[in-house]
Design a protein around this motif. Structure first.
Motif: not given
Length: 120
Positions: A34, A38, A68
């Motif tokens: 990530w 994000e 995602k």
């Protein structure tokens, strides 16, 4: 060694912050998959999407954007909760390796080196 240009120094309003942010983001993404951005979008989405919303994870995933999925954000949430439990339990190892002592040195004089200086 080339002296840095004052415009390239952190803290200078003209310093290209995108260079610094990019390297930090790459590091964060390599650790968790990530990016920093994000994670920030994820945190914001958790704050605004009701826990009881029937499609909570789909909405959070849409707010994070990118690649995602609802499953990805739900899994990331579970990991976050597990991390919080470890931190709050007091079982977190803060040492992360050997402590290295350091000394603060006050510098009152500055030294200017040229590209041709090899004495150091």
């Amino acid at each position: 060694m080339k002296s840095p240009n004052v415009n390239e120094l952190p803290g200078n309003p003209q310093f290209p912050q995108s260079t610094l942010k990019g390297s930090m983001e790459d590091f964060a993404k390599s650790l968790s998959g990530w990016s920093w951005e994000e994670n920030k979008l994820f945190e914001l989405a958790l704050a605004v999407v009701d826990e009881q919303h029937p499609e909570r994870w789909e909405v959070v995933a849409a707010m994070v954007g990118g690649e995602k999925s609802a499953g990805d954000v739900q899994e990331h949430y579970v990991i976050l909760l597990e991390d919080l439990l470890v931190i709050e339990s007091g079982k977190l190892d803060h040492t992360l390796g050997e402590v290295v002592p350091f000394v603060l040195v006050e510098c009152k004089d500055s030294i200017c080196l040229s590209d041709n200086d090899t004495s150091m």
